[in-house]
Design a protein around this motif. Structure first.
Motif, PDB file in Angstrom:
ATOM      1  N   ARG A 197      11.900  12.371  -1.900  1.00 28.94           N
ATOM      2  CA  ARG A 197      12.537  12.060  -3.075  1.00 28.94           C
ATOM      3  C   ARG A 197      13.301  12.832  -4.119  1.00 28.94           C
ATOM      4  NH1 ARG A 197       7.463   8.538  -5.557  1.00 28.94           N
ATOM      5  NH2 ARG A 197       9.108   7.778  -6.978  1.00 28.94           N
ATOM      6  N   VAL A 198      12.539  14.077  -3.847  1.00 26.05           N
ATOM      7  CA  VAL A 198      13.373  15.443  -4.636  1.00 26.05           C
ATOM      8  C   VAL A 198      14.652  15.475  -4.206  1.00 26.05           C
ATOM      9  CG1 VAL A 198      13.425  17.582  -5.064  1.00 26.05           C
ATOM     10  CG2 VAL A 198      11.343  16.418  -5.309  1.00 26.05           C
ATOM     11  N   ASP A 199      14.880  15.325  -2.735  1.00 26.28           N
ATOM     12  CA  ASP A 199      16.010  15.566  -2.078  1.00 26.28           C
ATOM     13  C   ASP A 199      17.213  14.532  -2.507  1.00 26.28           C
ATOM     14  OD1 ASP A 199      17.851  16.723   0.032  1.00 26.28           O
ATOM     15  OD2 ASP A 199      17.586  14.924   1.070  1.00 26.28           O
ATOM     16  N   GLU A 200      16.431  13.236  -2.612  1.00 31.00           N
ATOM     17  CA  GLU A 200      17.560  12.068  -3.151  1.00 31.00           C
ATOM     18  C   GLU A 200      18.253  12.570  -4.379  1.00 31.00           C
ATOM     19  OE1 GLU A 200      16.552   7.995  -2.963  1.00 31.00           O
ATOM     20  OE2 GLU A 200      14.569   8.702  -1.985  1.00 31.00           O
ATOM     21  N   ILE A 201      17.424  13.370  -5.342  1.00 34.70           N
ATOM     22  CA  ILE A 201      18.433  13.506  -6.758  1.00 34.70           C
ATOM     23  C   ILE A 201      19.393  14.752  -6.348  1.00 34.70           C
ATOM     24  CG2 ILE A 201      18.069  14.550  -8.818  1.00 34.70           C
ATOM     25  CD1 ILE A 201      15.444  13.097  -9.116  1.00 34.70           C
TER      26      ILE A 201
ATOM     27  N   SER B  19       0.956  -1.323   0.064  1.00 38.04           N
ATOM     28  CA  SER B  19      -0.130  -0.184  -0.054  1.00 38.04           C
ATOM     29  C   SER B  19       0.769   1.160   0.024  1.00 38.04           C
ATOM     30  CB  SER B  19      -1.189  -0.123   0.982  1.00 38.04           C
ATOM     31  OG  SER B  19      -1.645   1.305   1.352  1.00 38.04           O
ATOM     32  N   LYS B  20       1.895   1.272   0.860  1.00 34.74           N
ATOM     33  CA  LYS B  20       2.777   2.504   1.128  1.00 34.74           C
ATOM     34  C   LYS B  20       3.437   2.557  -0.560  1.00 34.74           C
ATOM     35  CE  LYS B  20       3.674   2.754   5.863  1.00 34.74           C
ATOM     36  NZ  LYS B  20       4.773   2.473   6.896  1.00 34.74           N
ATOM     37  N   GLY B  21       3.957   1.180  -1.076  1.00 33.63           N
ATOM     38  CA  GLY B  21       4.681   1.537  -2.463  1.00 33.63           C
ATOM     39  C   GLY B  21       3.713   2.208  -3.458  1.00 33.63           C
ATOM     40  N   ASN B  22       2.292   1.818  -3.413  1.00 32.85           N
ATOM     41  CA  ASN B  22       1.450   2.301  -4.451  1.00 32.85           C
ATOM     42  C   ASN B  22       0.815   3.679  -4.046  1.00 32.85           C
ATOM     43  OD1 ASN B  22       1.250  -0.098  -5.852  1.00 32.85           O
ATOM     44  ND2 ASN B  22      -0.456  -0.895  -4.439  1.00 32.85           N
ATOM     45  N   SER B  23       1.055   4.311  -2.873  1.00 32.91           N
ATOM     46  CA  SER B  23       0.837   5.448  -2.494  1.00 32.91           C
ATOM     47  C   SER B  23       1.847   6.580  -3.132  1.00 32.91           C
ATOM     48  CB  SER B  23       0.526   5.817  -0.938  1.00 32.91           C
ATOM     49  OG  SER B  23       1.821   5.536  -0.565  1.00 32.91           O
ATOM     50  N   ARG B  24       3.106   5.782  -3.208  1.00 32.54           N
ATOM     51  CA  ARG B  24       4.249   6.680  -3.891  1.00 32.54           C
ATOM     52  C   ARG B  24       4.055   6.514  -5.320  1.00 32.54           C
ATOM     53  NH1 ARG B  24       8.772   7.874  -0.534  1.00 32.54           N
ATOM     54  NH2 ARG B  24      10.139   6.985  -2.327  1.00 32.54           N
ATOM     55  N   LYS B  25       3.508   5.853  -5.781  1.00 35.20           N
ATOM     56  CA  LYS B  25       3.487   5.725  -7.312  1.00 35.20           C
ATOM     57  C   LYS B  25       3.213   6.809  -8.069  1.00 35.20           C
ATOM     58  CE  LYS B  25       2.380   2.482 -10.897  1.00 35.20           C
ATOM     59  NZ  LYS B  25       3.788   2.166 -11.242  1.00 35.20           N
ATOM     60  N   LEU B  26       3.811   7.567  -8.890  1.00 37.70           N
ATOM     61  CA  LEU B  26       3.467   8.473  -9.683  1.00 37.70           C
ATOM     62  C   LEU B  26       2.522   8.385 -10.848  1.00 37.70           C
ATOM     63  CD1 LEU B  26       6.980  10.307  -9.985  1.00 37.70           C
ATOM     64  CD2 LEU B  26       5.338  10.777  -8.268  1.00 37.70           C
TER      65      LEU B  26
ATOM     66  N   THR C  84      -0.037  19.907 -10.017  1.00 41.30           N
ATOM     67  CA  THR C  84      -0.211  18.675 -10.658  1.00 41.30           C
ATOM     68  C   THR C  84      -0.627  17.533  -9.406  1.00 41.30           C
ATOM     69  OG1 THR C  84       1.929  17.675 -11.212  1.00 41.30           O
ATOM     70  CG2 THR C  84       1.466  19.243 -12.671  1.00 41.30           C
ATOM     71  N   PRO C  85      -1.000  16.287 -10.022  1.00 37.21           N
ATOM     72  CA  PRO C  85      -1.311  15.270  -8.943  1.00 37.21           C
ATOM     73  C   PRO C  85       0.139  14.774  -8.604  1.00 37.21           C
ATOM     74  CG  PRO C  85      -2.973  14.853 -10.872  1.00 37.21           C
ATOM     75  CD  PRO C  85      -2.009  16.147 -11.071  1.00 37.21           C
ATOM     76  N   ASN C  86       1.105  14.684  -9.566  1.00 38.37           N
ATOM     77  CA  ASN C  86       2.553  14.177  -9.247  1.00 38.37           C
ATOM     78  C   ASN C  86       3.279  15.180  -8.469  1.00 38.37           C
ATOM     79  OD1 ASN C  86       2.203  11.789 -10.678  1.00 38.37           O
ATOM     80  ND2 ASN C  86       3.286  12.460 -12.461  1.00 38.37           N
ATOM     81  N   SER C  87       2.942  16.537  -8.405  1.00 36.54           N
ATOM     82  CA  SER C  87       3.352  17.488  -7.461  1.00 36.54           C
ATOM     83  C   SER C  87       3.075  17.115  -6.267  1.00 36.54           C
ATOM     84  CB  SER C  87       3.081  18.962  -7.900  1.00 36.54           C
ATOM     85  OG  SER C  87       3.358  19.197  -9.272  1.00 36.54           O
TER      86      SER C  87
ATOM     87  N   ASP D 134       9.522   8.048 -13.335  1.00 34.78           N
ATOM     88  CA  ASP D 134      10.010   8.475 -11.869  1.00 34.78           C
ATOM     89  C   ASP D 134      10.987   9.591 -11.872  1.00 34.78           C
ATOM     90  OD1 ASP D 134       7.873   6.940 -10.983  1.00 34.78           O
ATOM     91  OD2 ASP D 134       9.609   5.239 -10.429  1.00 34.78           O
ATOM     92  N   PHE D 135      12.023   9.206 -12.627  1.00 33.20           N
ATOM     93  CA  PHE D 135      13.089  10.223 -12.555  1.00 33.20           C
ATOM     94  C   PHE D 135      12.997  11.280 -13.018  1.00 33.20           C
ATOM     95  CE2 PHE D 135      16.667  12.341 -14.357  1.00 33.20           C
ATOM     96  CZ  PHE D 135      17.662  12.357 -13.379  1.00 33.20           C
ATOM     97  N   GLU D 136      12.322  11.551 -14.124  1.00 31.90           N
ATOM     98  CA  GLU D 136      12.214  12.845 -14.869  1.00 31.90           C
ATOM     99  C   GLU D 136      11.153  13.451 -14.347  1.00 31.90           C
ATOM    100  OE1 GLU D 136      13.588  13.686 -17.544  1.00 31.90           O
ATOM    101  OE2 GLU D 136      14.511  11.965 -18.205  1.00 31.90           O
ATOM    102  N   TRP D 137      10.057  13.001 -13.614  1.00 32.32           N
ATOM    103  CA  TRP D 137       9.105  13.564 -12.858  1.00 32.32           C
ATOM    104  C   TRP D 137       9.748  14.189 -11.447  1.00 32.32           C
ATOM    105  CZ3 TRP D 137       5.305  16.673 -12.474  1.00 32.32           C
ATOM    106  CH2 TRP D 137       3.830  16.669 -13.586  1.00 32.32           C
ATOM    107  N   THR D 138      10.620  13.698 -11.105  1.00 40.86           N
ATOM    108  CA  THR D 138      11.481  14.076  -9.644  1.00 40.86           C
ATOM    109  C   THR D 138      12.300  15.096 -10.088  1.00 40.86           C
ATOM    110  OG1 THR D 138      10.908  11.788  -8.643  1.00 40.86           O
ATOM    111  CG2 THR D 138      12.192  13.195  -7.600  1.00 40.86           C
TER     112      THR D 138
END
Length: 319
Positions: A108-112, A24-31, A164-167, A81-85
């Motif tokens: 996740r943004v901080d990771e990049i 569930s946590k993984g799906n909640s993070r899915k862009l 956006t939803p991904n934002s 995932d990378f391109e959006w982040t």
């Protein structure tokens, strides 16, 4: 024997539950599968030169090197995932070119950003070309969330960019924290020069954009005063589209941060369609659902961008 079987079944049950929670946590993070907006999804074309400067400071070769490193070290990430982040990181970099201090609110943004620092020479070149100084990394940690600055971050972000939803996936729900009262008091009372010294990078680059931010916040503060005094009215946004909604909601966030900060979340929840804002409410909520300009006021002369007071106070007018 029976006790042993019961124990095994309980253990299997616990493992299954844990796997479901992790899934569930993984799906909640899915862009979501949405196209990435062009030109960083800015609200006004007059900010294009700032975006061009950012893009020119980030050569493709540097981005590709960071992407390869991320995808190798994070096999769960897709190229999408990378391109959006990375897109959201560029938005963060743009805000950093204007404000003196910008906390990082996305793990996740901080990771990049952190991976970019591994290319020491390239990062220093990018930083000096775009900021005229070294942009130091401020890590995202759960122990120092800096929520007292989050409201102002959201207001600036949504004043510049379309949500956006991904934002919202990457940054979390916007406008859940009231704008800090000290910040609002400063924008009400301090001069433009003093505000730039306190909150903005003092480098002369992009001065007009910094002035636009100051004028927009001052207008929304004065507009909130007029709403409180009954000189202005509250109205429903023209639609529940994400773009229209947040154009109105930033003005509401200013109003509720000033006058009803103790019930801020309950009031803002009334604004948000359920897909944008989910907070359990234990109290009744207001019937107010949006800002609109119904008449001129004496504060509009504070603007310096040529926009009407309507466009700056929350995105709509009633005739």
């Amino acid at each position: 024997m029976l006790d042993g079987l019961v124990g095994v079944f309980i253990l299997i049950f616990i493992v299954v539950i844990m796997l479901l929670v992790l899934s569930s946590k993984g799906n909640s993070r899915k862009l979501k599968n949405h196209p990435i907006p062009e030109q960083l999804g800015i609200q006004h074309e007059k900010y294009l030169p700032l975006i061009y400067a950012l893009e020119n400071a980030l050569p493709d070769s540097y981005k590709e090197a960071v992407k390869n490193r991320i995808l190798n070290s994070h096999p769960q990430w897709s190229v999408y995932d990378f391109e959006w982040t990375f897109f959201e990181l560029k938005r963060f970099f743009l805000i950093n070119s204007l404000l003196k201090s910008v906390p990082m609110y996305s793990e996740r943004v901080d990771e990049i950003w952190h991976e970019m620092l591994m290319f020491t020479k390239e990062y220093e070149t990018f930083s000096n070309n775009f900021y005229q100084e070294f942009l130091h990394h401020i890590p995202n940690t759960e122990h120092t969330p800096m929520s007292f600055q989050r409201g102002f971050f959201d207001w600036v972000y949504l004043s510049f960019f379309e949500s956006t939803p991904n934002s919202r996936k990457l940054w979390g729900d916007f406008l859940r924290h009231p704008i800090n009262r000290e910040i609002l008091d400063d924008f009400r009372k301090l001069t433009e020069e003093d505000l730039i010294r306190k909150y903005f990078r003092e480098h002369p680059a992009w001065l007009e954009i910094k002035q636009d931010i100051i004028h927009k916040m001052k207008k929304e503060i004065f507009y909130s005063d007029d709403v409180k005094q009954g000189k202005k009215s509250l109205a429903i946004p023209p639609s529940h589209s994400e773009q229209h909604f947040f154009q109105y909601a930033v003005g509401a966030a200013v109003f509720y941060s000033i006058y009803e900060d103790d019930q801020y979340q309950e009031q803002m929840q009334e604004w948000y369609p359920s897909e944008y804002y989910k907070v359990p409410s234990n109290s009744s909520t207001s019937s107010c659902t949006g800002f609109a300009c119904s008449s001129s006021n004496n504060h509009d002369s504070g603007g310096g961008s040529g926009d009407s007071s309507c466009s700056s106070c929350a995105g709509g007018c009633s005739s």
